[in-house]
Write a protein that holds these residues in place. Sequence first.
Motif, mmCIF file in Angstrom:
data_model
loop_
_atom_site.group_PDB
_atom_site.id
_atom_site.type_symbol
_atom_site.label_atom_id
_atom_site.label_comp_id
_atom_site.label_asym_id
_atom_site.label_seq_id
_atom_site.Cartn_x
_atom_site.Cartn_y
_atom_site.Cartn_z
ATOM 1 N N MET A 154 0.820 -1.196 0.000
ATOM 2 C CA MET A 154 0.000 0.000 0.000
ATOM 3 C C MET A 154 0.862 1.257 0.000
ATOM 4 S SD MET A 154 -3.216 -0.324 -0.095
ATOM 5 C CE MET A 154 -4.542 -1.392 0.189
ATOM 6 N N ALA A 155 1.969 1.220 0.719
ATOM 7 C CA ALA A 155 2.851 2.386 0.766
ATOM 8 C C ALA A 155 3.443 2.664 -0.607
ATOM 9 C CB ALA A 155 3.962 2.170 1.791
ATOM 10 N N VAL A 156 3.791 1.607 -1.323
ATOM 11 C CA VAL A 156 4.348 1.771 -2.674
ATOM 12 C C VAL A 156 3.279 2.342 -3.609
ATOM 13 C CG1 VAL A 156 5.335 0.544 -4.644
ATOM 14 C CG2 VAL A 156 6.047 -0.051 -2.343
ATOM 15 N N VAL A 157 2.054 1.847 -3.497
ATOM 16 C CA VAL A 157 0.955 2.363 -4.321
ATOM 17 C C VAL A 157 0.740 3.842 -4.031
ATOM 18 C CG1 VAL A 157 -1.535 2.219 -4.743
ATOM 19 C CG2 VAL A 157 -0.185 0.134 -4.540
ATOM 20 N N SER A 158 0.772 4.216 -2.770
ATOM 21 C CA SER A 158 0.594 5.609 -2.383
ATOM 22 C C SER A 158 1.686 6.489 -2.984
ATOM 23 C CB SER A 158 0.596 5.738 -0.857
ATOM 24 O OG SER A 158 0.495 7.085 -0.465
ATOM 25 N N LEU A 159 2.927 6.046 -2.875
ATOM 26 C CA LEU A 159 4.051 6.817 -3.401
ATOM 27 C C LEU A 159 3.965 6.959 -4.917
ATOM 28 C CD1 LEU A 159 6.741 8.264 -2.861
ATOM 29 C CD2 LEU A 159 7.868 6.051 -3.138
ATOM 30 N N ILE A 160 3.684 5.875 -5.611
ATOM 31 C CA ILE A 160 3.643 5.911 -7.079
ATOM 32 C C ILE A 160 2.466 6.747 -7.574
ATOM 33 C CG2 ILE A 160 3.260 4.492 -9.132
ATOM 34 C CD1 ILE A 160 4.955 2.329 -7.760
ATOM 35 N N THR A 161 1.278 6.559 -7.014
ATOM 36 C CA THR A 161 0.134 7.346 -7.480
ATOM 37 C C THR A 161 0.290 8.818 -7.107
ATOM 38 O OG1 THR A 161 -1.131 6.722 -5.500
ATOM 39 C CG2 THR A 161 -1.517 5.448 -7.522
ATOM 40 N N GLY A 162 0.910 9.101 -5.975
ATOM 41 C CA GLY A 162 1.169 10.495 -5.618
ATOM 42 C C GLY A 162 2.124 11.159 -6.592
ATOM 43 N N ALA A 163 3.170 10.420 -6.976
ATOM 44 C CA ALA A 163 4.157 10.972 -7.912
ATOM 45 C C ALA A 163 3.580 11.101 -9.320
ATOM 46 C CB ALA A 163 5.395 10.091 -7.926
ATOM 47 N N LEU A 164 2.732 10.178 -9.730
ATOM 48 C CA LEU A 164 2.189 10.193 -11.095
ATOM 49 C C LEU A 164 0.903 11.002 -11.221
ATOM 50 C CD1 LEU A 164 2.810 6.494 -12.209
ATOM 51 C CD2 LEU A 164 4.168 8.533 -12.724
ATOM 52 N N SER A 165 0.385 11.509 -10.128
ATOM 53 C CA SER A 165 -0.883 12.242 -10.199
ATOM 54 C C SER A 165 -0.790 13.484 -11.079
ATOM 55 C CB SER A 165 -1.369 12.616 -8.802
ATOM 56 O OG SER A 165 -0.488 13.526 -8.178
ATOM 57 N N VAL A 166 0.388 14.072 -11.168
ATOM 58 C CA VAL A 166 0.568 15.249 -12.028
ATOM 59 C C VAL A 166 0.336 14.873 -13.487
ATOM 60 C CG1 VAL A 166 2.237 16.963 -12.804
ATOM 61 C CG2 VAL A 166 2.181 16.288 -10.419
ATOM 62 N N PHE A 167 0.756 13.680 -13.868
ATOM 63 C CA PHE A 167 0.619 13.242 -15.252
ATOM 64 C C PHE A 167 -0.760 12.666 -15.554
ATOM 65 C CE2 PHE A 167 5.102 12.786 -14.030
ATOM 66 C CZ PHE A 167 5.627 13.757 -14.870
ATOM 67 N N GLY A 168 -1.570 12.459 -14.537
ATOM 68 C CA GLY A 168 -2.917 11.938 -14.740
ATOM 69 C C GLY A 168 -3.808 12.880 -15.510
ATOM 70 N N HIS A 169 -3.496 14.168 -15.476
ATOM 71 C CA HIS A 169 -4.290 15.141 -16.220
ATOM 72 C C HIS A 169 -4.075 14.999 -17.721
ATOM 73 C CE1 HIS A 169 -5.719 17.177 -12.674
ATOM 74 N NE2 HIS A 169 -4.493 17.202 -12.210
ATOM 75 N N ILE A 170 -2.956 14.413 -18.118
ATOM 76 C CA ILE A 170 -2.698 14.184 -19.538
ATOM 77 C C ILE A 170 -3.584 13.061 -20.050
ATOM 78 C CG2 ILE A 170 -0.941 13.446 -21.207
ATOM 79 C CD1 ILE A 170 1.148 14.734 -19.297
ATOM 80 N N VAL A 171 -3.742 12.011 -19.239
ATOM 81 C CA VAL A 171 -4.524 10.850 -19.644
ATOM 82 C C VAL A 171 -6.013 11.170 -19.654
ATOM 83 C CG1 VAL A 171 -5.079 8.453 -19.088
ATOM 84 C CG2 VAL A 171 -2.761 9.297 -18.745
ATOM 85 N N ILE A 172 -6.518 11.702 -18.562
ATOM 86 C CA ILE A 172 -7.929 12.094 -18.459
ATOM 87 C C ILE A 172 -7.961 13.537 -17.965
ATOM 88 C CG2 ILE A 172 -10.175 11.612 -17.443
ATOM 89 C CD1 ILE A 172 -9.216 8.770 -16.899
ATOM 90 N N PRO A 173 -8.042 14.491 -18.884
ATOM 91 C CA PRO A 173 -8.009 15.906 -18.475
ATOM 92 C C PRO A 173 -9.089 16.239 -17.455
ATOM 93 C CG PRO A 173 -7.822 15.697 -20.846
ATOM 94 C CD PRO A 173 -8.156 14.329 -20.310
ATOM 95 N N GLY A 174 -8.686 16.954 -16.431
ATOM 96 C CA GLY A 174 -9.625 17.425 -15.430
ATOM 97 C C GLY A 174 -9.758 16.528 -14.217
ATOM 98 N N ILE A 175 -9.955 15.223 -14.435
ATOM 99 C CA ILE A 175 -10.210 14.358 -13.283
ATOM 100 C C ILE A 175 -9.135 13.300 -13.049
ATOM 101 C CG2 ILE A 175 -12.708 14.653 -13.355
ATOM 102 C CD1 ILE A 175 -12.868 11.898 -14.704
ATOM 103 N N GLY A 176 -8.310 13.012 -14.028
ATOM 104 C CA GLY A 176 -7.313 11.947 -13.900
ATOM 105 C C GLY A 176 -6.333 12.183 -12.777
ATOM 106 N N GLY A 177 -5.758 13.384 -12.719
ATOM 107 C CA GLY A 177 -4.777 13.693 -11.682
ATOM 108 C C GLY A 177 -5.391 13.752 -10.302
ATOM 109 N N GLY A 178 -6.575 14.307 -10.209
ATOM 110 C CA GLY A 178 -7.265 14.386 -8.921
ATOM 111 C C GLY A 178 -7.610 13.009 -8.376
ATOM 112 N N THR A 179 -7.995 12.116 -9.276
ATOM 113 C CA THR A 179 -8.319 10.755 -8.868
ATOM 114 C C THR A 179 -7.076 10.039 -8.345
ATOM 115 O OG1 THR A 179 -10.053 10.673 -10.534
ATOM 116 C CG2 THR A 179 -9.308 8.573 -9.641
#
Length: 89
Positions: free
Chosen positions: A1-26
């Motif tokens: 779970m800690a690894v998932v938290s770290l990876i999703t936290g680091a990649l959340s900035v790029f989530g807006h590229i995949v799904i604009p608006g909600i990807g990074g927030g999710t």
Amino acid sequence: MAVVSLITGALSVFGHIVIPGIGGGTLALIAIVTGFIARGEIKRTGEQGMWMATIGMVLGIFHIAVIVLLFIVLILAVFVIGGWALLHH
């Protein structure tokens, strides 16, 4: 779970590229939730990885805070520009 938290936290900035608006927030929300779960598990079991869970949570919270601030600035800009347009019309 800690690894998932770290990876999703680091990649959340790029989530807006995949799904604009909600990807990074999710992804940021996932980082926060899994970070809290991981910290609870780590406290109970004594495993390592507290720093990964904490950094993931911090990145997620920071990302959500930036989204909220940008949203507030956007709304204020709309009102200011609208008010200026009404006064100068």
